[in-house]
Design a protein around this motif. Structure first.
Motif, PDB file in Angstrom:
ATOM      1  N   LEU A   5      -6.537  -8.018  10.900  1.00 49.85           N
ATOM      2  CA  LEU A   5      -6.720  -8.923   9.776  1.00 49.85           C
ATOM      3  C   LEU A   5      -5.788  -8.499   8.648  1.00 49.85           C
ATOM      4  O   LEU A   5      -5.671  -7.308   8.347  1.00 49.85           O
ATOM      5  CB  LEU A   5      -8.173  -8.871   9.290  1.00 49.85           C
ATOM      6  N   VAL A   6      -5.127  -9.478   8.022  1.00 43.83           N
ATOM      7  CA  VAL A   6      -4.203  -9.224   6.924  1.00 43.83           C
ATOM      8  C   VAL A   6      -4.625 -10.067   5.722  1.00 43.83           C
ATOM      9  O   VAL A   6      -4.791 -11.289   5.848  1.00 43.83           O
ATOM     10  CB  VAL A   6      -2.752  -9.617   7.294  1.00 43.83           C
ATOM     11  N   SER A   7      -4.791  -9.435   4.568  1.00 47.89           N
ATOM     12  CA  SER A   7      -5.007 -10.176   3.336  1.00 47.89           C
ATOM     13  C   SER A   7      -3.649 -10.660   2.848  1.00 47.89           C
ATOM     14  O   SER A   7      -2.738  -9.855   2.613  1.00 47.89           O
ATOM     15  CB  SER A   7      -5.639  -9.292   2.258  1.00 47.89           C
ATOM     16  N   LYS A 115       0.112 -18.443   3.388  1.00 47.15           N
ATOM     17  CA  LYS A 115      -0.471 -18.386   2.037  1.00 47.15           C
ATOM     18  C   LYS A 115      -0.212 -19.694   1.303  1.00 47.15           C
ATOM     19  O   LYS A 115      -1.113 -20.237   0.647  1.00 47.15           O
ATOM     20  CB  LYS A 115       0.118 -17.197   1.275  1.00 47.15           C
ATOM     21  N   TYR A 119      -4.168 -20.403   3.124  1.00 51.14           N
ATOM     22  CA  TYR A 119      -4.894 -19.306   3.761  1.00 51.14           C
ATOM     23  C   TYR A 119      -4.953 -18.094   2.828  1.00 51.14           C
ATOM     24  O   TYR A 119      -3.996 -17.816   2.114  1.00 51.14           O
ATOM     25  CB  TYR A 119      -4.213 -18.878   5.066  1.00 51.14           C
ATOM     26  N   TYR A 121      -6.250 -15.131   4.385  1.00 57.74           N
ATOM     27  CA  TYR A 121      -6.141 -14.082   5.388  1.00 57.74           C
ATOM     28  C   TYR A 121      -5.421 -14.631   6.605  1.00 57.74           C
ATOM     29  O   TYR A 121      -5.438 -15.834   6.863  1.00 57.74           O
ATOM     30  CB  TYR A 121      -7.529 -13.584   5.829  1.00 57.74           C
ATOM     31  N   ALA A 139      -2.449  -4.274   7.574  1.00 55.04           N
ATOM     32  CA  ALA A 139      -3.403  -4.916   8.478  1.00 55.04           C
ATOM     33  C   ALA A 139      -4.494  -3.927   8.859  1.00 55.04           C
ATOM     34  O   ALA A 139      -4.244  -2.721   8.969  1.00 55.04           O
ATOM     35  CB  ALA A 139      -2.687  -5.421   9.733  1.00 55.04           C
TER      36      ALA A 139
END
Length: 163
Positions: A5-7, A115, A119, A121, A139
């Protein structure tokens, strides 16, 4: 390792953009008339499975498949929203062009496109080079056992070996 998961709001994503800003490639979405060229390239350099996912991404409006061009030559690609909404990938760089920051530049531009689409994430499903994503954009592993969305995927049978 499981999915990552990536912010998209993490400072690491912006930092990656600064680090890759001078990468000497053009990165842009695939145009519809280029579909066959890109899909053939992805299949030749990677796999039919990745070409199938890229086909879905290219068919979106706007296209959610980006390509990297060096001197007019296709050297890499990255997709999002191919296997599922909010997923990054597949992505790849031609073997002869690796080590030049093209993969990192594709990652940044694709995450930025996600983004821009709203999104917060991105999920990186079944990551090959997990350490690359952890180091590049912070991540984190999604702590769920198994292969996630790819667990029951149909695959081309391997040819029988005749004895």
């Amino acid at each position: 390792m499981g999915d990552l998961l990536v912010s998209l709001y993490a400072p690491a994503v912006e930092a990656l953009g600064r680090r890759t800003a001078r990468t000497d490639v053009t990165i842009r979405p695939v145009l519809a008339p280029e579909r066959h060229v890109v899909l053939s390239w992805v299949e030749r350099h990677f796999s039919q499975n990745w070409a199938s996912e890229a086909a879905v991404a290219i068919g979106r409006q706007p296209s959610s498949c980006l390509i990297a061009l060096s001197n007019g030559e296709l050297v890499g690609f990255a997709c999002y929203d191919a296997i599922a909404r909010g997923f990054f990938g597949p992505t790849g760089v031609a073997e002869a062009s690796r080590g030049q920051g093209i993969g990192a530049a594709l990652l940044h531009r694709t995450l930025q496109a996600m983004k821009d689409m709203g999104y917060a994430y991105a999920i990186i499903g079944d990551p090959g080079p997990a350490r690359f994503y952890i180091d590049a954009v912070g991540a984190v592993e999604i702590a769920v056992a198994g292969k996630g969305i790819y667990a029951d995927m149909l695959r081309t049978p391997k040819p029988a070996v005749l004895a």
